[in-house]
Design a protein around this motif. Structure first.
Motif, PDB file in Angstrom:
ATOM      1  N   PHE A   1       5.032   7.899   2.397  1.00  0.00           N
ATOM      2  CA  PHE A   1       5.767   9.056   1.881  1.00  0.00           C
ATOM      3  C   PHE A   1       5.562  10.311   2.744  1.00  0.00           C
ATOM      4  N   THR A   2       4.830  10.193   3.825  1.00  0.00           N
ATOM      5  CA  THR A   2       4.545  11.357   4.669  1.00  0.00           C
ATOM      6  C   THR A   2       5.854  11.995   5.147  1.00  0.00           C
ATOM      7  N   GLY A   3       5.973  13.310   4.891  1.00  0.00           N
ATOM      8  CA  GLY A   3       7.168  14.037   5.314  1.00  0.00           C
ATOM      9  C   GLY A   3       8.380  13.809   4.446  1.00  0.00           C
TER      10      GLY A   3
ATOM     11  N   ASP B   1       0.840  -1.197   0.000  1.00  0.00           N
ATOM     12  CA  ASP B   1       0.000   0.000   0.000  1.00  0.00           C
ATOM     13  C   ASP B   1       0.877   1.249   0.000  1.00  0.00           C
ATOM     14  N   ILE B   2       0.406   2.291  -0.731  1.00  0.00           N
ATOM     15  CA  ILE B   2       1.093   3.585  -0.779  1.00  0.00           C
ATOM     16  C   ILE B   2       0.338   4.564   0.114  1.00  0.00           C
ATOM     17  N   LYS B   3       1.080   5.320   0.929  1.00  0.00           N
ATOM     18  CA  LYS B   3       0.460   6.272   1.849  1.00  0.00           C
ATOM     19  C   LYS B   3       1.240   7.581   1.824  1.00  0.00           C
ATOM     20  N   GLY B   4       0.505   8.704   1.932  1.00  0.00           N
ATOM     21  CA  GLY B   4       1.139  10.008   2.106  1.00  0.00           C
ATOM     22  C   GLY B   4       1.775  10.588   0.871  1.00  0.00           C
ATOM     23  N   LEU B   5       1.482  10.070  -0.335  1.00  0.00           N
ATOM     24  CA  LEU B   5       2.076  10.593  -1.566  1.00  0.00           C
ATOM     25  C   LEU B   5       1.191  11.700  -2.123  1.00  0.00           C
ATOM     26  N   ASP B   6       1.817  12.823  -2.485  1.00  0.00           N
ATOM     27  CA  ASP B   6       1.084  13.947  -3.076  1.00  0.00           C
ATOM     28  C   ASP B   6       0.311  13.461  -4.307  1.00  0.00           C
TER      29      ASP B   6
ATOM     30  N   ARG C   1      13.369   5.413  -6.590  1.00  0.00           N
ATOM     31  CA  ARG C   1      13.972   5.584  -5.267  1.00  0.00           C
ATOM     32  C   ARG C   1      13.642   4.382  -4.390  1.00  0.00           C
ATOM     33  N   THR C   2      14.490   4.168  -3.389  1.00  0.00           N
ATOM     34  CA  THR C   2      14.287   3.082  -2.427  1.00  0.00           C
ATOM     35  C   THR C   2      13.580   3.631  -1.199  1.00  0.00           C
ATOM     36  N   MET C   3      12.542   2.952  -0.758  1.00  0.00           N
ATOM     37  CA  MET C   3      11.756   3.390   0.392  1.00  0.00           C
ATOM     38  C   MET C   3      11.666   2.265   1.428  1.00  0.00           C
ATOM     39  N   PRO C   4      11.636   2.641   2.722  1.00  0.00           N
ATOM     40  CA  PRO C   4      11.442   1.617   3.754  1.00  0.00           C
ATOM     41  C   PRO C   4      10.028   1.051   3.698  1.00  0.00           C
ATOM     42  N   LEU C   5       9.910  -0.211   4.023  1.00  0.00           N
ATOM     43  CA  LEU C   5       8.622  -0.894   4.027  1.00  0.00           C
ATOM     44  C   LEU C   5       8.207  -1.118   5.474  1.00  0.00           C
ATOM     45  N   SER C   6       7.075  -0.514   5.860  1.00  0.00           N
ATOM     46  CA  SER C   6       6.565  -0.650   7.225  1.00  0.00           C
ATOM     47  C   SER C   6       5.633  -1.851   7.294  1.00  0.00           C
TER      48      SER C   6
END
Length: 414
Positions: free
Chosen positions: A377-379, A335-340, A387-392
């Motif tokens: 992506f919040t903040g 799931d994607i969260k906090g993306l403009d 880009r590489t993003m952490p997975l919660s």
């Protein structure tokens, strides 16, 4: 001579005029002869001036003395001259200073000198005729204060001494400074204490034999007095309890953990101590733990306004997780969260292998639907590109297990 003759003489104006002149002249001569008479006189409170030779000054040497150096000079001469002399008209100096070349004690012979050669009088004597001085380098040191304040408190109370200054600065002759082994304040509070009390004490200097070093005005201590507060707190023994993050729910972890020590003594005032029932350790992160034995050092989280009486500070947590099972689950849904809203994201990582540990019964029925996988992506400052993003990762209402490790995915932003 009868009264009639005397009466006629004193009624004669010419006689009276002559008599007045004679008496006035006699008085004037007597006064002026007194001013020019030779006499002696003592001038006191004259500073003794000691100018060191260049060889001493270049070494940083200076004169240290217990008292301000002053003397008295006896002079003789005309009363009109010596009667007006003050300590500003005469100086007292050593007869010789060439021998003042190194640190040490010296006895100097003194002489008096006129500051003005125009005054005609004779210097008869100087008192004292000699002066004892100490020549040394000045040195400043800062030393920690040790307290030796004795007091009594009830057995269920805890007391500690707090000083308003932890150290002092001492200035004086280098040879005297070197004798100082420790700096102390000493005192005794006679009454039994159940609350804090503050008193002021003199700062003392002790040598290596424990004998007090007298300052004798050659040593200066700043501050020379300190306030010592005997802080009296109520004492209470409380249990040390485990604290975790990312840990399993629904498991009594005390069966798998042993904390040493498992209790400590706290001190606090009576209004705070009643509400304190336990002390937590710094949280243990279960995402770093697998199914094995651990020995973990953790600091104690001491409550505000409390004192760790025995300065335990930290504990050892022995954890035996060797009976736990391991399971790997493949995640493909993210799931994607906090993306403009002006951006879109595509997770290019196809799947992530997630490791879980827990009891056999807990892991038996768990699958990928029991794990929320969120890319937040919040903040985060976002721009187009890969880009590489952490997975919660979060378990959905599943007891008895935990997720091990940290995970990342690659996301394409457009």
């Amino acid at each position: 001579m009868n009264k009639g003759i005397l009466s006629r003489i004193f009624s004669n104006k010419l006689f009276l005029i002559i008599l007045s002149v004679v008496i006035s002249l006699t008085i004037w001569i007597s006064i002026n002869m007194g001013d020019f008479a030779e006499t002696s006189y003592s001038v006191s409170n004259i500073p003794i001036t000691i100018d060191l030779p260049d060889t001493a000054s270049s070494q940083g040497l200076k004169v240290f003395n217990n008292d301000e150096l002053k003397g008295t000079v006896t002079v003789s001469g005309n009363r009109s001259i010596i009667g007006n002399l003050t300590s500003d008209d005469i100086e007292i100096v050593p007869e010789q200073t060439d021998n003042l070349t190194s640190a040490g004690s010296y006895t100097l012979s003194l002489v008096a000198k006129k500051k003005s050669s125009s005054l005609n009088y004779t210097i008869e004597s100087v008192s004292p005729s000699t002066v004892y001085i100490k020549l040394d380098r000045n040195r400043n040191v800062t030393k920690k204060i040790e307290q030796n304040i004795s007091y009594t408190i009830p057995k269920d109370y805890y007391g500690t001494v707090l000083l308003d200054n932890e150290s002092v600065t001492i200035s004086g002759p280098e040879t005297e400074i070197k004798k100082i082994d420790k700096v102390v304040v000493e005192g005794n509070v006679k009454e039994e204490l159940k609350s804090s009390v503050t008193n002021e004490y003199d700062v003392k200097l002790l040598d290596s034999f424990g004998e007090e070093i007298k300052t004798n005005d050659t040593l200066t201590i700043s501050p020379s007095k300190v306030k010592a507060t005997v802080s009296v707190l109520q004492k209470k023994d409380v249990n040390v309890e485990l604290s975790t993050v990312n840990g399993p729910s629904g498991i009594d972890l005390t069966k798998y953990c042993k904390i040493e020590p498992n209790s400590i003594s706290l001190g606090a005032d009576s209004s705070n101590i009643e509400n304190i029932t336990k002390v937590n350790i710094e949280p243990i992160d279960f995402s770093t733990l697998r199914n094995k034995d651990y020995k973990i050092n953790k600091n104690l989280d001491i409550p505000n306004k409390c004192v760790d009486i025995n300065s335990v500070n930290s504990v050892v947590v022995n954890m035996d997780l060797s009976s736990m099972e391991k399971k790997t689950i493949t995640l493909t849904d993210f799931d994607i969260k906090g993306l403009d809203k002006k951006y879109s994201a595509n997770v290019t990582t196809q799947s992530v292998e997630v490791t879980l540990y827990g009891t056999k019964s807990a892991l038996k029925n768990i699958d990928e639907n029991d794990i929320d996988a969120v890319i937040d992506f919040t903040g985060t400052e976002v721009s187009a590109g890969s880009r590489t993003m952490p997975l919660s990762l979060t378990l959905k209402d599943k007891d008895g297990c935990w997720i091990y490790g940290s995970y990342e995915v690659v996301v394409e932003i457009s």
